[in-house]
Design a protein around this motif. Sequence first.
Motif, PDB file in Angstrom:
ATOM      1  N   GLU A 146       4.680  56.449  67.473  1.00  0.00           N
ATOM      2  CA  GLU A 146       5.731  55.981  68.351  1.00  0.00           C
ATOM      3  C   GLU A 146       5.221  54.774  69.130  1.00  0.00           C
ATOM      4  OE1 GLU A 146       8.756  57.143  68.870  1.00  0.00           O
ATOM      5  OE2 GLU A 146       8.659  58.866  67.529  1.00  0.00           O
ATOM      6  N   PRO A 147       6.064  53.801  69.347  1.00  0.00           N
ATOM      7  CA  PRO A 147       5.641  52.705  70.203  1.00  0.00           C
ATOM      8  C   PRO A 147       5.379  53.228  71.604  1.00  0.00           C
ATOM      9  CG  PRO A 147       7.982  52.527  69.689  1.00  0.00           C
ATOM     10  CD  PRO A 147       7.434  53.660  68.862  1.00  0.00           C
ATOM     11  N   ALA A 148       4.405  52.622  72.256  1.00  0.00           N
ATOM     12  CA  ALA A 148       4.102  53.054  73.608  1.00  0.00           C
ATOM     13  C   ALA A 148       5.319  52.855  74.489  1.00  0.00           C
ATOM     14  CB  ALA A 148       2.930  52.246  74.154  1.00  0.00           C
ATOM     15  N   ALA A 149       5.505  53.781  75.374  1.00  0.00           N
ATOM     16  CA  ALA A 149       6.612  53.642  76.304  1.00  0.00           C
ATOM     17  C   ALA A 149       6.374  52.404  77.160  1.00  0.00           C
ATOM     18  CB  ALA A 149       6.704  54.874  77.184  1.00  0.00           C
ATOM     19  N   HIS A 150       7.299  51.503  77.084  1.00  0.00           N
ATOM     20  CA  HIS A 150       7.147  50.267  77.833  1.00  0.00           C
ATOM     21  C   HIS A 150       8.225  50.224  78.896  1.00  0.00           C
ATOM     22  CE1 HIS A 150       6.451  45.660  77.578  1.00  0.00           C
ATOM     23  NE2 HIS A 150       6.048  46.172  78.720  1.00  0.00           N
ATOM     24  N   ASP A 151       7.774  50.098  80.102  1.00  0.00           N
ATOM     25  CA  ASP A 151       8.729  50.153  81.201  1.00  0.00           C
ATOM     26  C   ASP A 151       9.775  49.053  81.052  1.00  0.00           C
ATOM     27  OD1 ASP A 151       9.979  49.949  83.801  1.00  0.00           O
ATOM     28  OD2 ASP A 151       8.370  51.287  84.451  1.00  0.00           O
ATOM     29  N   PRO A 152      11.049  49.427  80.993  1.00  0.00           N
ATOM     30  CA  PRO A 152      12.095  48.419  80.786  1.00  0.00           C
ATOM     31  C   PRO A 152      12.198  47.441  81.946  1.00  0.00           C
ATOM     32  CG  PRO A 152      13.078  50.544  81.287  1.00  0.00           C
ATOM     33  CD  PRO A 152      11.606  50.792  81.105  1.00  0.00           C
ATOM     34  N   LEU A 184       1.191  48.451  82.954  1.00  0.00           N
ATOM     35  CA  LEU A 184      -0.062  48.862  82.321  1.00  0.00           C
ATOM     36  C   LEU A 184       0.001  48.762  80.810  1.00  0.00           C
ATOM     37  CD1 LEU A 184      -1.052  51.806  84.619  1.00  0.00           C
ATOM     38  CD2 LEU A 184      -1.663  49.409  84.773  1.00  0.00           C
ATOM     39  N   THR A 185       1.191  48.569  80.284  1.00  0.00           N
ATOM     40  CA  THR A 185       1.289  48.312  78.853  1.00  0.00           C
ATOM     41  C   THR A 185       0.838  46.888  78.561  1.00  0.00           C
ATOM     42  OG1 THR A 185       3.137  49.832  78.730  1.00  0.00           O
ATOM     43  CG2 THR A 185       2.854  48.341  76.881  1.00  0.00           C
ATOM     44  N   CYS A 186       1.238  45.969  79.425  1.00  0.00           N
ATOM     45  CA  CYS A 186       0.875  44.567  79.248  1.00  0.00           C
ATOM     46  C   CYS A 186      -0.505  44.280  79.829  1.00  0.00           C
ATOM     47  CB  CYS A 186       1.895  43.671  79.932  1.00  0.00           C
ATOM     48  SG  CYS A 186       3.533  43.768  79.195  1.00  0.00           S
ATOM     49  N   LYS A 187      -0.833  44.972  80.902  1.00  0.00           N
ATOM     50  CA  LYS A 187      -2.063  44.671  81.631  1.00  0.00           C
ATOM     51  C   LYS A 187      -2.862  45.945  81.866  1.00  0.00           C
ATOM     52  CE  LYS A 187       0.317  41.025  84.221  1.00  0.00           C
ATOM     53  NZ  LYS A 187      -0.465  39.861  83.781  1.00  0.00           N
ATOM     54  N   PRO A 188      -3.317  46.565  80.815  1.00  0.00           N
ATOM     55  CA  PRO A 188      -4.020  47.846  80.998  1.00  0.00           C
ATOM     56  C   PRO A 188      -5.268  47.709  81.839  1.00  0.00           C
ATOM     57  CG  PRO A 188      -4.283  47.026  78.746  1.00  0.00           C
ATOM     58  CD  PRO A 188      -3.253  46.153  79.426  1.00  0.00           C
ATOM     59  N   HIS A 189      -5.797  46.510  81.921  1.00  0.00           N
ATOM     60  CA  HIS A 189      -7.005  46.307  82.724  1.00  0.00           C
ATOM     61  C   HIS A 189      -6.693  46.313  84.216  1.00  0.00           C
ATOM     62  CE1 HIS A 189      -5.102  42.457  82.052  1.00  0.00           C
ATOM     63  NE2 HIS A 189      -5.744  41.965  83.082  1.00  0.00           N
ATOM     64  N   LEU A 190      -5.411  46.297  84.550  1.00  0.00           N
ATOM     65  CA  LEU A 190      -5.047  46.299  85.967  1.00  0.00           C
ATOM     66  C   LEU A 190      -4.726  47.689  86.484  1.00  0.00           C
ATOM     67  CD1 LEU A 190      -2.925  43.092  86.447  1.00  0.00           C
ATOM     68  CD2 LEU A 190      -5.319  43.487  86.934  1.00  0.00           C
ATOM     69  N   ARG A 191      -5.055  48.670  85.682  1.00  0.00           N
ATOM     70  CA  ARG A 191      -4.825  50.032  86.141  1.00  0.00           C
ATOM     71  C   ARG A 191      -5.523  50.229  87.491  1.00  0.00           C
ATOM     72  NH1 ARG A 191      -6.584  53.813  81.735  1.00  0.00           N
ATOM     73  NH2 ARG A 191      -8.402  52.626  82.164  1.00  0.00           N
ATOM     74  N   PRO A 192      -4.798  50.692  88.475  1.00  0.00           N
ATOM     75  CA  PRO A 192      -5.394  50.778  89.807  1.00  0.00           C
ATOM     76  C   PRO A 192      -6.549  51.758  89.841  1.00  0.00           C
ATOM     77  CG  PRO A 192      -3.207  51.807  89.769  1.00  0.00           C
ATOM     78  CD  PRO A 192      -3.399  51.135  88.441  1.00  0.00           C
ATOM     79  N   LYS A 193      -7.614  51.327  90.479  1.00  0.00           N
ATOM     80  CA  LYS A 193      -8.795  52.169  90.609  1.00  0.00           C
ATOM     81  C   LYS A 193      -8.970  52.624  92.043  1.00  0.00           C
ATOM     82  CE  LYS A 193     -11.262  49.720  86.959  1.00  0.00           C
ATOM     83  NZ  LYS A 193     -12.386  48.809  86.694  1.00  0.00           N
ATOM     84  N   PHE A 194      -8.350  51.913  92.941  1.00  0.00           N
ATOM     85  CA  PHE A 194      -8.569  52.191  94.338  1.00  0.00           C
ATOM     86  C   PHE A 194      -7.241  52.447  95.043  1.00  0.00           C
ATOM     87  CE2 PHE A 194     -11.743  49.158  92.860  1.00  0.00           C
ATOM     88  CZ  PHE A 194     -12.896  49.914  93.054  1.00  0.00           C
ATOM     89  N   GLU A 195      -7.345  53.106  96.133  1.00  0.00           N
ATOM     90  CA  GLU A 195      -6.161  53.263  96.964  1.00  0.00           C
ATOM     91  C   GLU A 195      -5.675  51.891  97.395  1.00  0.00           C
ATOM     92  OE1 GLU A 195      -5.583  57.418  97.198  1.00  0.00           O
ATOM     93  OE2 GLU A 195      -4.408  55.823  98.080  1.00  0.00           O
ATOM     94  N   ARG A 196      -4.398  51.777  97.473  1.00  0.00           N
ATOM     95  CA  ARG A 196      -3.832  50.533  97.954  1.00  0.00           C
ATOM     96  C   ARG A 196      -4.271  50.310  99.396  1.00  0.00           C
ATOM     97  NH1 ARG A 196       0.445  48.003  95.751  1.00  0.00           N
ATOM     98  NH2 ARG A 196       0.807  49.826  94.482  1.00  0.00           N
TER      99      ARG A 196
END
Length: 52
Positions: free
Chosen positions: A12-18, A36-48
């Motif tokens: 299945e294609p990854a769910a891509h936020d519309p 995170l589909t386009c920019k998986p490297h930007l997955r948050p690691k820290f609290e905002r």
Amino acid sequence: MRDRTGEQVDEEPAAHDPRCDDGWIDRDGDNPQPCLTCKPHLRPKFERRHRV
Ligand SMILES: [Zn+2]
């Protein structure tokens, strides 16, 4: 499995936020988030750190 064009597809294609806009979700909103589909490297690691 096959998609509706009859081509074999492996998964299945990854769910891509519309709402994704150029890699951002709710880009023009109050709280844009990286897609995170386009920019998986930007997955948050820290609290905002900043509150809006
Ligand atoms: Zn995206």
